[in-house]
Scaffold this motif. Structure first.
Motif, PDB file in Angstrom:
ATOM      1  N   TYR A 163       0.869  -0.775  -0.051  1.00 18.44           N
ATOM      2  CA  TYR A 163       0.058   0.010   0.371  1.00 18.44           C
ATOM      3  C   TYR A 163       1.138   1.371   0.144  1.00 18.44           C
ATOM      4  O   TYR A 163       1.782   1.017   0.962  1.00 18.44           O
ATOM      5  N   GLN A 164       0.623   2.499  -1.120  1.00 17.44           N
ATOM      6  CA  GLN A 164       2.138   3.409  -0.904  1.00 17.44           C
ATOM      7  C   GLN A 164       0.912   4.447  -1.831  1.00 17.44           C
ATOM      8  O   GLN A 164       0.113   4.337  -2.558  1.00 17.44           O
ATOM      9  N   LEU A 165       1.431   5.349  -1.465  1.00 21.49           N
ATOM     10  CA  LEU A 165       0.724   6.775  -1.758  1.00 21.49           C
ATOM     11  C   LEU A 165       1.351   6.766  -2.801  1.00 21.49           C
ATOM     12  O   LEU A 165       2.094   6.711  -3.371  1.00 21.49           O
ATOM     13  N   TYR A 166       0.087   7.282  -4.387  1.00 17.04           N
ATOM     14  CA  TYR A 166       0.243   7.830  -5.514  1.00 17.04           C
ATOM     15  C   TYR A 166       0.815   9.077  -5.380  1.00 17.04           C
ATOM     16  O   TYR A 166      -0.268  10.295  -4.629  1.00 17.04           O
ATOM     17  N   LEU A 167       1.655   9.792  -5.522  1.00 19.55           N
ATOM     18  CA  LEU A 167       2.495  11.635  -5.197  1.00 19.55           C
ATOM     19  C   LEU A 167       2.170  11.897  -6.446  1.00 19.55           C
ATOM     20  O   LEU A 167       3.274  11.483  -7.267  1.00 19.55           O
ATOM     21  N   PRO A 168       1.592  12.731  -6.832  1.00 19.31           N
ATOM     22  CA  PRO A 168       1.082  13.716  -8.090  1.00 19.31           C
ATOM     23  C   PRO A 168       2.530  14.189  -8.351  1.00 19.31           C
ATOM     24  O   PRO A 168       3.396  14.703  -7.980  1.00 19.31           O
ATOM     25  N   GLU A 169       2.348  13.876  -9.826  1.00 22.55           N
ATOM     26  CA  GLU A 169       3.980  15.166 -10.119  1.00 22.55           C
ATOM     27  C   GLU A 169       4.325  16.211  -9.541  1.00 22.55           C
ATOM     28  O   GLU A 169       5.238  17.104  -8.936  1.00 22.55           O
ATOM     29  N   VAL A 170       2.550  17.230  -9.672  1.00 19.44           N
ATOM     30  CA  VAL A 170       3.054  18.617  -8.600  1.00 19.44           C
ATOM     31  C   VAL A 170       3.537  18.641  -7.200  1.00 19.44           C
ATOM     32  O   VAL A 170       4.579  19.797  -7.737  1.00 19.44           O
ATOM     33  N   TRP A 171       3.220  17.588  -7.287  1.00 22.65           N
ATOM     34  CA  TRP A 171       3.610  17.718  -5.754  1.00 22.65           C
ATOM     35  C   TRP A 171       5.547  17.080  -5.437  1.00 22.65           C
ATOM     36  O   TRP A 171       6.212  16.844  -4.831  1.00 22.65           O
ATOM     37  N   ALA A 172       5.572  15.780  -6.611  1.00 16.98           N
ATOM     38  CA  ALA A 172       7.207  14.963  -6.438  1.00 16.98           C
ATOM     39  C   ALA A 172       7.692  16.118  -6.769  1.00 16.98           C
ATOM     40  O   ALA A 172       9.340  15.764  -6.207  1.00 16.98           O
ATOM     41  N   HIS A 173       7.742  17.117  -7.323  1.00 16.43           N
ATOM     42  CA  HIS A 173       8.554  18.314  -7.755  1.00 16.43           C
ATOM     43  C   HIS A 173       9.030  19.865  -7.043  1.00 16.43           C
ATOM     44  O   HIS A 173       9.494  20.731  -6.996  1.00 16.43           O
ATOM     45  N   PHE A 182       8.006  10.368  -8.663  1.00 20.47           N
ATOM     46  CA  PHE A 182       6.778   9.880  -9.474  1.00 20.47           C
ATOM     47  C   PHE A 182       6.955   9.081  -9.988  1.00 20.47           C
ATOM     48  O   PHE A 182       8.065   8.903 -10.878  1.00 20.47           O
ATOM     49  N   GLN A 183       6.379   8.639  -9.926  1.00 25.25           N
ATOM     50  CA  GLN A 183       5.880   7.575 -10.585  1.00 25.25           C
ATOM     51  C   GLN A 183       4.379   7.287 -10.833  1.00 25.25           C
ATOM     52  O   GLN A 183       3.932   7.444 -10.115  1.00 25.25           O
ATOM     53  N   THR A 184       4.552   7.178 -12.781  1.00 26.58           N
ATOM     54  CA  THR A 184       2.369   6.704 -12.426  1.00 26.58           C
ATOM     55  C   THR A 184       1.731   5.302 -11.876  1.00 26.58           C
ATOM     56  O   THR A 184       2.803   4.715 -11.679  1.00 26.58           O
TER      57      THR A 184
END
Length: 436
Positions: free
Chosen positions: A113-123, A139-141
């Motif tokens: 289980y892992q949170l999807y980190l959107p690109e706007v957050w990752a950068h 960032f990962q899709t």
């Protein structure tokens, strides 16, 4: 597992220590939001304890990939942005987590289980610092995140099984190729627009070598030789090509529909390849009441697999919906109110650990083959009758008292019950039973 409307720290503290809520709140908050224990280690221990019970009578049938959304206001909580939320069925402010569940024919358990980190957050370095996003998280899709989780489970020697996913993952050609690279069999949903070569047809071979220049090596198409979408291919079928197939029992009886399957080759960018994609199963569901097919799957399962087995495997993906339903409604998966990365994952891990406990307990009472999944409220135990003249003591007395409480007639502690113990006792739902 407390019978609370919300399973966040504050109401749990008030329920556990009504005379000292502040100190209990601080303790619980530290465990969930701050303590540096390992989510991966705890989830591995849950698997170690629960998987043997799950697979005692039947082997592991599938690894099920999916994601779930949590509506969240504001913009400061980790991972929150405007994106599609399946829970709401529309674009909304939310955060999304990706997971892989391990499933048998009767039960299932979230394993990662892992949170999807959107690109706007990752950068965004500042927001990452404020919410404690680990430096190694990039960032990962969602399909890439799911592949990483599958790779991790494979490295931990979790028993292999067919990977199942819906069209949000199956339509990603990179996800399917990644599964094949990892040596995984799969049955994944695809969209109706996915292009394939019909049975017995393949792309044109490379052009014949000319007298000068390098020989051509890429496959070809032309105006008369083009692939079809799976919907176009399905609409070419006649009623005789469709078979009625049943795959299990539901609350309203046997589950069944009409299906067709074809051996096809995926056409995705094969004009950049020198060899066609390998043949696969295209599974099509076309209910009798519908004007056109409703669902499509691609699978690299062996050509010898039976139609019924292929359908049953594809339909097993619904189990993850039940995982999320129970985790959210019964165990408070969506009730986390904090903002940081560690707290979000700690809260989810503890919910999964509680769910694993319930799964293991349910496995003590396995249902008959082909029956619907077992619910705690359905469990029934056959109890021995008391011999005349026996005086209940110790555990027997406690047992008699428990039965009288369940019947609503508390008995005096040192007297015989008015009659023999009932032959059967219906257990309360787990949450009520534990509360008692």
């Amino acid at each position: 597992m407390l019978p609370l409307e919300r399973k966040s720290v504050e109401p749990m503290a008030a329920r556990l220590a009504p005379g000292n809520v502040r100190q209990m709140h601080q303790s619980l908050h530290h465990i969930v939001a701050d303590a540096a224990w390992s989510d991966a280690a705890l989830l591995a221990e849950v698997r170690r304890q629960v998987l043997p019970a799950m697979t005692r009578r039947q082997g592991l049938a599938a690894w099920i990939v999916d994601d779930t959304g949590f509506a969240k206001k504001g913009s400061h909580s980790v991972g929150v942005t405007r994106q599609y939320c399946g829970q709401l069925g529309k674009q909304e402010n939310c955060r999304i987590a990706v997971s892989v569940s391990l499933a048998t024919a009767q039960t299932s358990l979230p394993a990662t289980y892992q949170l999807y980190l959107p690109e706007v957050w990752a950068h965004d370095a500042e927001r990452r610092r404020q919410t404690g996003v680990p430096a190694e998280v990039r960032f990962q899709t969602k399909p890439e995140l799911a592949l990483a989780q599958i790779r991790s489970l494979g490295n931990e020697d979790v028993p292999r099984a067919v990977v199942l996913a819906d069209a949000a993952y199956g339509n990603d050609h990179g996800f399917r190729e990644g599964l094949e690279t990892l040596g995984c069999e799969y049955v994944v949903g695809i969209q109706s627009s996915t292009s394939v070569w019909p049975p017995g047809i393949a792309p044109l071979p490379p052009q014949a070598r000319s007298r000068t220049g390098r020989p051509a090596s890429l496959l070809r198409r032309d105006e008369q030789h083009q692939p079809l979408s799976v919907k176009e291919l399905a609409l070419c079928l006649s009623a005789r090509d469709l078979r009625r197939v049943s795959w299990g029992e539901g609350t309203r009886g046997t589950l069944h529909s009409r299906f067709a399957r074809l051996r096809v080759r995926v056409a995705h960018r094969d004009y950049w390849r020198s060899e066609p994609h390998p043949p696969q199963w295209l599974l099509i569901e076309w209910p009798k009441t519908e004007k056109e097919p409703t669902k499509y799957w691609l699978s690299n399962l062996p050509a010898s697999i039976s139609m019924r087995k292929l359908v049953a495997t594809a339909k097993l993906r619904w189990r993850i919906e039940r995982d999320y339903q129970e985790l959210k409604q019964e165990l408070g998966l969506g009730h986390y109110e904090g903002r940081n990365w560690r707290g979000f994952h700690h809260h989810a891990t503890l919910c999964i650990a509680a769910y694993g406990f319930l799964v293991r307990e349910r496995c003590l009472f396995p249902p008959a083959p082909g029956s619907p999944p077992l619910r705690a409220v359905d469990l029934r135990l056959r109890l021995p009758r008391r011999k005349p003249g026996d005086t209940p003591r110790g555990a027997a007395a406690a047992h008699r008292m428990a039965l009288s409480i369940l019947d609503g007639h508390p008995a005096p502690p040192n007297r015989h019950p008015p009659g023999p113990l009932p032959a059967q006792v219906s257990l309360l739902p787990t949450r009520h039973f534990i509360t008692q």
